[in-house]
Design a protein around this motif. Structure first.
Motif, PDB file in Angstrom:
ATOM      1  N   LEU A 262      43.900  71.356  54.250  1.00  0.00           N
ATOM      2  CA  LEU A 262      42.919  70.404  54.474  1.00  0.00           C
ATOM      3  C   LEU A 262      42.313  69.965  53.080  1.00  0.00           C
ATOM      4  O   LEU A 262      42.091  68.845  52.802  1.00  0.00           O
ATOM      5  CB  LEU A 262      41.771  71.039  55.241  1.00  0.00           C
ATOM      6  CG  LEU A 262      40.424  70.402  55.546  1.00  0.00           C
ATOM      7  CD1 LEU A 262      40.665  69.255  55.961  1.00  0.00           C
ATOM      8  CD2 LEU A 262      39.426  71.135  55.914  1.00  0.00           C
ATOM      9  N   ALA A 263      42.130  70.927  52.100  1.00  0.00           N
ATOM     10  CA  ALA A 263      41.926  70.401  50.478  1.00  0.00           C
ATOM     11  C   ALA A 263      42.664  69.558  49.795  1.00  0.00           C
ATOM     12  O   ALA A 263      42.284  68.443  49.437  1.00  0.00           O
ATOM     13  CB  ALA A 263      41.799  71.853  49.766  1.00  0.00           C
ATOM     14  N   ALA A 264      43.787  69.773  50.417  1.00  0.00           N
ATOM     15  CA  ALA A 264      45.213  68.920  49.773  1.00  0.00           C
ATOM     16  C   ALA A 264      45.058  67.556  50.243  1.00  0.00           C
ATOM     17  O   ALA A 264      45.066  66.483  49.563  1.00  0.00           O
ATOM     18  CB  ALA A 264      46.377  69.514  49.804  1.00  0.00           C
ATOM     19  N   VAL A 265      44.620  67.441  51.685  1.00  0.00           N
ATOM     20  CA  VAL A 265      44.447  66.023  52.257  1.00  0.00           C
ATOM     21  C   VAL A 265      43.499  65.151  51.986  1.00  0.00           C
ATOM     22  O   VAL A 265      43.382  64.258  51.521  1.00  0.00           O
ATOM     23  CB  VAL A 265      44.579  66.114  53.826  1.00  0.00           C
ATOM     24  CG1 VAL A 265      44.296  64.824  54.496  1.00  0.00           C
ATOM     25  CG2 VAL A 265      45.831  66.770  54.413  1.00  0.00           C
ATOM     26  N   LEU A 266      42.110  66.128  51.748  1.00  0.00           N
ATOM     27  CA  LEU A 266      40.940  65.550  51.238  1.00  0.00           C
ATOM     28  C   LEU A 266      41.264  65.000  49.686  1.00  0.00           C
ATOM     29  O   LEU A 266      40.758  64.080  49.203  1.00  0.00           O
ATOM     30  CB  LEU A 266      39.685  66.754  51.244  1.00  0.00           C
ATOM     31  CG  LEU A 266      39.151  66.846  52.295  1.00  0.00           C
ATOM     32  CD1 LEU A 266      38.416  68.245  52.351  1.00  0.00           C
ATOM     33  CD2 LEU A 266      38.317  65.876  53.011  1.00  0.00           C
ATOM     34  N   LEU A 267      42.166  65.776  49.127  1.00  0.00           N
ATOM     35  CA  LEU A 267      42.062  65.293  47.490  1.00  0.00           C
ATOM     36  C   LEU A 267      42.807  64.205  47.530  1.00  0.00           C
ATOM     37  O   LEU A 267      42.698  63.326  46.488  1.00  0.00           O
ATOM     38  CB  LEU A 267      42.992  66.538  46.767  1.00  0.00           C
ATOM     39  CG  LEU A 267      41.921  67.453  46.486  1.00  0.00           C
ATOM     40  CD1 LEU A 267      42.739  68.925  45.741  1.00  0.00           C
ATOM     41  CD2 LEU A 267      40.775  67.092  45.447  1.00  0.00           C
ATOM     42  N   VAL A 268      43.951  63.870  48.308  1.00  0.00           N
ATOM     43  CA  VAL A 268      44.592  62.578  48.397  1.00  0.00           C
ATOM     44  C   VAL A 268      43.494  61.395  48.130  1.00  0.00           C
ATOM     45  O   VAL A 268      43.524  60.632  47.570  1.00  0.00           O
ATOM     46  CB  VAL A 268      45.486  62.549  49.578  1.00  0.00           C
ATOM     47  CG1 VAL A 268      46.115  60.966  49.508  1.00  0.00           C
ATOM     48  CG2 VAL A 268      46.570  63.575  49.467  1.00  0.00           C
ATOM     49  N   GLY A 269      42.546  61.715  49.148  1.00  0.00           N
ATOM     50  CA  GLY A 269      41.596  60.336  49.215  1.00  0.00           C
ATOM     51  C   GLY A 269      40.505  60.666  48.081  1.00  0.00           C
ATOM     52  O   GLY A 269      40.112  59.659  47.433  1.00  0.00           O
ATOM     53  N   GLY A 270      40.206  61.813  47.597  1.00  0.00           N
ATOM     54  CA  GLY A 270      39.140  62.029  46.509  1.00  0.00           C
ATOM     55  C   GLY A 270      39.870  61.442  45.241  1.00  0.00           C
ATOM     56  O   GLY A 270      38.741  60.812  44.540  1.00  0.00           O
TER      57      GLY A 270
END
Length: 309
Positions: A82-90
């Motif tokens: 979840l953190a990795a996917v959030l970081l794509v947008g982040g």
């Protein structure tokens, strides 16, 4: 004791900055947030140029998020996927935010945009948080359930395509809203100098339906990486990161956070939300007042800090 800040290009009282860092650290520890929404306005109110305040506070938020992220990682309270996917947008949002920051600065409209953004965002979010906290407190006094929404329930977002199973959080969710949330938080953080935790956590709980057991730790990872990225971009593109200012803030913040965490454990959750809503709303109102009152100096020829656009 006065200390000259090389990037901000003004002398400041070291003890005042330390006290501000400690106060914001206390609030951060009490409410479990980064505190950028409070630190950046405070620096602006004491005379630090908004551009320097935004860029310098990003490093302070990153440092304060690091220890928290490590602690949650050890407790396995972070969802890596979840953190990795959030970081794509982040990361995309942070890059876009820094570009917007630089563009507005070149137009000479950065200070106004920062002030307007704080007024709109903090007044809206603060008002909603205050109302939700007040309702929860009233329900608690009447003997009703404090929380009416349960993480894990489904909404229209769960019908979107491109789904992934986030095992640590035990949810099956499309990556589209996750990336969008990361994008928004990254953009806001880069432009306004806030970690965005007070926005990200409610979004993850009430929109993405992420369990509270992994929300805080996962949000700290996003805050840590996006703020480090924002600091690097601001330093390279705008030359506005004042390392001396950031160091003083970090010293005070680490100290205050220890006491704030202890205080937060003694206050009920609905009371914390109510107090946080009031605090966010008060900062938004303070910015609104600054926009409408007549300034003491109508004109200024002083540089706003950093390299010229």
């Amino acid at each position: 004791m006065q200390l000259y800040l090389p990037i901000a290009d003004i002398p400041v009282n070291v003890f005042l900055i330390l006290a501000m860092g400690a106060a914001v650290g206390f609030v951060s520890g009490m409410f479990g947030i980064g505190g950028g929404f409070l630190m950046t306005p405070l620096l602006i109110f004491v005379g630090i140029a908004p551009a320097v305040a935004v860029a310098s506070v990003a490093s302070h938020i990153a440092a304060s998020s690091f220890s928290g992220a490590i602690s949650y990682w050890r407790r396995r309270a972070i969802d890596p996927l979840l953190a990795a996917v959030l970081l794509v947008g982040g990361t995309l949002g942070t890059a876009l935010g820094v570009w917007t920051f630089t563009f507005l600065r070149s137009l000479g409209q950065l200070d106004l945009m920062i002030a307007l953004s704080y007024v709109i965002l903090l007044s809206t979010v603060g008002g909603l948080m205050f109302w939700e906290g007040l309702r929860a407190m009233l329900r608690s006094r009447r003997g009703g359930p404090v929380t009416l929404r349960k993480p894990g329930s489904h909404g229209w977002i769960h019908g979107l395509p491109l789904k992934l199973r986030f095992k640590r959080s035990k949810i099956y969710l499309s990556v589209i809203p996750v990336v969008v949330v990361g994008l928004v938080i990254g953009f806001i953080g880069a432009v306004m100098g806030i970690g965005g935790g007070f926005i990200l956590v409610p979004l993850m709980i009430y929109v993405l339906r992420v369990p509270t057991s992994t929300v805080i730790g996962t949000s700290m990872v996003l805050t840590l990486v996006t703020m480090v990225f924002a600091t690097m971009l601001h330093a390279v593109t705008n030359h506005l990161v004042d390392a001396v200012l950031a160091l003083i803030l970090m010293i005070g913040g680490v100290t205050g956070a220890q006491f704030g965490a202890r205080a937060g454990q003694k206050i009920r959750g609905e009371h914390l939300r109510l107090l946080l809503g009031l605090l966010v709303l008060a900062v938004g109102i303070r910015f609104a007042v600054e926009l409408v009152i007549r300034p003491q100096d109508l004109f200024s020829i002083r540089e706003t800090g950093g390299a010229p656009p």
